[in-house]
Design a protein around this motif. Structure first.
Motif, PDB file in Angstrom:
ATOM      1  N   UNK A   1       0.898  -1.030   0.040  1.00 45.54           N
ATOM      2  CA  UNK A   1      -0.080   0.008  -0.168  1.00 45.54           C
ATOM      3  C   UNK A   1       0.760   1.265   0.053  1.00 45.54           C
ATOM      4  N   UNK A   2       0.326   2.239  -0.608  1.00 46.22           N
ATOM      5  CA  UNK A   2       1.188   3.487  -0.664  1.00 46.22           C
ATOM      6  C   UNK A   2       0.871   4.325   0.557  1.00 46.22           C
ATOM      7  N   UNK A   3       1.729   5.397   0.517  1.00 46.49           N
ATOM      8  CA  UNK A   3       1.519   6.508   1.606  1.00 46.49           C
ATOM      9  C   UNK A   3       2.181   6.229   2.895  1.00 46.49           C
ATOM     10  N   UNK A   4       1.421   6.773   3.988  1.00 48.16           N
ATOM     11  CA  UNK A   4       2.366   6.759   5.365  1.00 48.16           C
ATOM     12  C   UNK A   4       2.097   5.501   6.029  1.00 48.16           C
ATOM     13  N   UNK A   5       1.386   4.560   5.526  1.00 45.92           N
ATOM     14  CA  UNK A   5       1.346   3.117   6.241  1.00 45.92           C
ATOM     15  C   UNK A   5       2.736   2.616   6.904  1.00 45.92           C
ATOM     16  N   UNK A   6       3.677   2.733   5.777  1.00 44.64           N
ATOM     17  CA  UNK A   6       5.026   2.084   6.118  1.00 44.64           C
ATOM     18  C   UNK A   6       5.699   2.881   7.431  1.00 44.64           C
ATOM     19  N   UNK A   7       5.557   3.962   7.217  1.00 45.18           N
ATOM     20  CA  UNK A   7       6.273   5.122   8.099  1.00 45.18           C
ATOM     21  C   UNK A   7       5.524   4.692   9.377  1.00 45.18           C
ATOM     22  N   UNK A   8       4.209   4.762   9.470  1.00 45.07           N
ATOM     23  CA  UNK A   8       3.581   4.658  10.833  1.00 45.07           C
ATOM     24  C   UNK A   8       3.665   3.065  11.272  1.00 45.07           C
ATOM     25  N   UNK A   9       3.628   2.131  10.453  1.00 46.10           N
ATOM     26  CA  UNK A   9       3.929   0.839  10.963  1.00 46.10           C
ATOM     27  C   UNK A   9       5.285   0.695  11.632  1.00 46.10           C
TER      28      UNK A   9
END
Lengths: 236, 320
Positions: free
Chosen positions: B107-115
């Motif tokens: 998935x795109x966006x901020x999910x990676x950073x937040x995860x």
């Protein structure tokens, strides 16, 4: 003869908003198929969907008779369908040579990286001159040549281009179109998305998209003679 | 490699390596250099995924912490030498990165950073409550063996200075190679334009996964060296937000996506932190060091957004 690309009943939605409705067409080997349409008509969505960047809600896409649905964009590129996205999307912090080498694929019996790059330099001598320059510092026309060159790195059978004339001066646009013509003459089929109706000069066939549906389809001469195209795109 | 880079880099490395031989040197200064080298190493590791790959891992401390705990646990519990344990620790960090990537890179966006932040904070809680294995809030102390090279333990800080220096130089050479390698070019293409990279045939997901795993393993190595130096690790140091933010500073200050950036940035940040710390102590203004440190960092972000390397490049660039 199987079509190089076959699109049947394709529909695309973005969160309930319909971008494409039941679009069908096919591209034969070596031809230039033009998709005309105004802003927001769904042209870019159509290319992105074929290129695997957007999932359709309905319909079928096949390349050389094999379904492309559900494949990753990279897998579609590796099947000989190259996508040159809208707006000259080069990698600005990489050099010309590095931009080209990113899309090179090592294949048994395929050309080596230096050979593949030299072939592109042969087509676009300006890129050869600027091979070590960062792509972000190239002129608009050079960036478009680089984006097209990147698409040609793996000798695709079909090259999809999203508005290659966008934002270019008319004289540069003519250069780009004449380069596209040589590419087609070398046997690579083109799927060309344009608002610029002078792209019809290159076309064998095409269609006009309006509000996500096919408004008109036919040979180049059919399109050119239609009252709709003459009024909307040729200003006649 | 250019001759000038070789001379400057080699000279700096040699100078640092010789510091412990200065007669009568206070081992405090050697410890400061060890701290700086660890800091630089973390920056180099983070730079691989964030600088080259453009994937903002905000909770990168988790890989540092997991590796540090793993190597301490293996030594205390099973007597496994850290020289072996470090491979297990780096593999665990890489594996954790792959799991996080599997869940978020599609998935795109901020999910990676937040995860990454969420997982980091989650691990902090786990470390605090799994008292039997992690020592809880107090953390784990590595069983002390005196000077025991097989246990990667030494009485003085000098051996750590040399080990850390070797790793920093190794990471630097690796980053230089990576920048021009197929994988590195793909990472940079993904950073510059994900769609165009995908359309050019780059497997975006696989590229991010490999880049993230490499970065995590490098971070893990820093964690191992940290825990062997201090012979202790606690949940806050391992997984706290402060650590996660610290990891980002060397590359941000020095220049994201460059090989030399994290080294310059790390050195500058440590010098700054030592200087403000000293000033705060002398002037008896408690906490003033953190304030000054913060203001200077803010200045870097505002006035040299491409870091020191970007600033140097702009000065060096001559009009065509």
């Amino acid at each position: 003869m199987t079509a190089l690309l076959e699109v049947r009943g394709l529909s695309v939605s973005y969160g309930g908003l319909r971008a494409l409705k039941d679009v069908s067409f096919s591209v034969a080997p070596g031809e230039c198929f033009v998709l005309l349409g105004a802003n927001g008509a769904g042209k870019t969505s159509l290319l992105r969907c074929i290129g695997g960047l957007v999932r359709p809600v309905a319909g079928a896409i096949s390349g050389n008779g094999l379904s492309l649905l559900g494949l990753r964009p990279s897998a579609i590129a590796h099947r000989g369908i190259a996508h040159v996205p809208e707006g000259r999307r080069v990698f600005p912090h990489l050099s010309v040579f590095e931009n080209l080498s990113v899309s090179w694929l090592r294949r048994p019996g395929g050309p080596t990286l230096p050979d593949a790059v030299e072939r592109i330099y042969g087509m676009f001598p300006r890129l050869a001159e600027r091979r070590h320059q960062l792509a972000g510092t190239l002129s608009g026309g050079e960036q478009q040549a680089l984006a097209i060159g990147r698409g040609l790195m793996n000798s695709p059978s079909l090259l999809m281009l999203d508005e290659p004339s966008l934002g270019l001066a008319p004289v540069i646009t003519r250069q780009v179109f004449s380069q596209l013509n040589s590419i087609r003459e070398s046997g690579i089929a083109l799927l060309l998305v344009e608002q610029n109706a002078s792209s019809l000069d290159l076309a064998t066939r095409g269609l006009v998209l309006a509000n996500g549906s096919v408004a008109l389809a036919g040979s180049r001469d059919n399109l050119r003679d239609s009252a709709f195209v003459r009024r909307a795109y040729l200003g006649l | 490699m250019r001759r000038r880079d070789l001379l400057v880099g080699g000279g700096m490395a040699l100078a640092v390596a010789l510091v412990p031989f200065i007669p009568g040197i206070n081992s405090y200064y050697i410890s400061v250099i060890v701290r700086a080298l660890t800091f630089i190493m973390l920056g180099q590791a983070w730079n691989v995924i964030a600088g080259l790959g453009g994937q903002l891992s905000l909770g990168h401390g988790v890989f540092f912490g997991v590796a540090a705990y793993a190597v301490a646990f293996l030594f205390n519990g099973f007597g496994i030498s850290p020289w072996l344990g470090l491979w297990v620790a780096m593999a665990l960090s890489a594996l954790l990165a792959l799991l996080i990537g599997l869940a978020t890179f599609r998935s795109r966006g901020v999910y990676f950073a937040l995860a990454t932040v969420a997982i980091s904070l989650g691990f902090e809680k786990v470390a605090r409550f799994l008292t039997a294995y992690t020592g809880g809030d107090a953390g784990l102390a590595v069983n002390f063996r005196g000077t025991a090279p097989w246990a990667m333990q030494f009485r003085g800080p000098a051996p750590f200075l040399w080990m850390d220096l070797v790793v920093v130089v190794g990471f630097y050479l690796f980053t230089r190679w990576l920048l021009r390698s197929r994988l590195g070019l793909r990472l940079q293409a993904v950073r510059d334009d994900e769609d165009a990279a995908a359309a050019s045939g780059v497997d975006v997901f696989a590229t991010k996964m490999v880049g993230f795993a490499i970065s995590a393993a490098m971070t893990g190595l820093a964690g191992v060296l940290h825990v062997q130096f201090y012979l202790a690790i606690d949940p806050g140091t391992a997984f706290g937000l402060f650590q996660a933010i610290q990891i980002q500073l060397p590359a941000l200050i020095g220049g994201l996506g460059t090989a030399a950036g994290p080294i310059l940035g790390g050195a500058i940040a440590i010098l700054l932190s030592e200087a403000t710390n000293w000033w705060a102590t002398v002037s008896k203004l408690q906490g003033a060091d953190t304030l000054v440190y913060g203001v200077v960092l803010l200045g870097v972000v505002l006035f040299a957004p491409a870091g020191v390397m970007g600033f140097l490049r702009r000065k060096r660039a001559t009009p065509r």
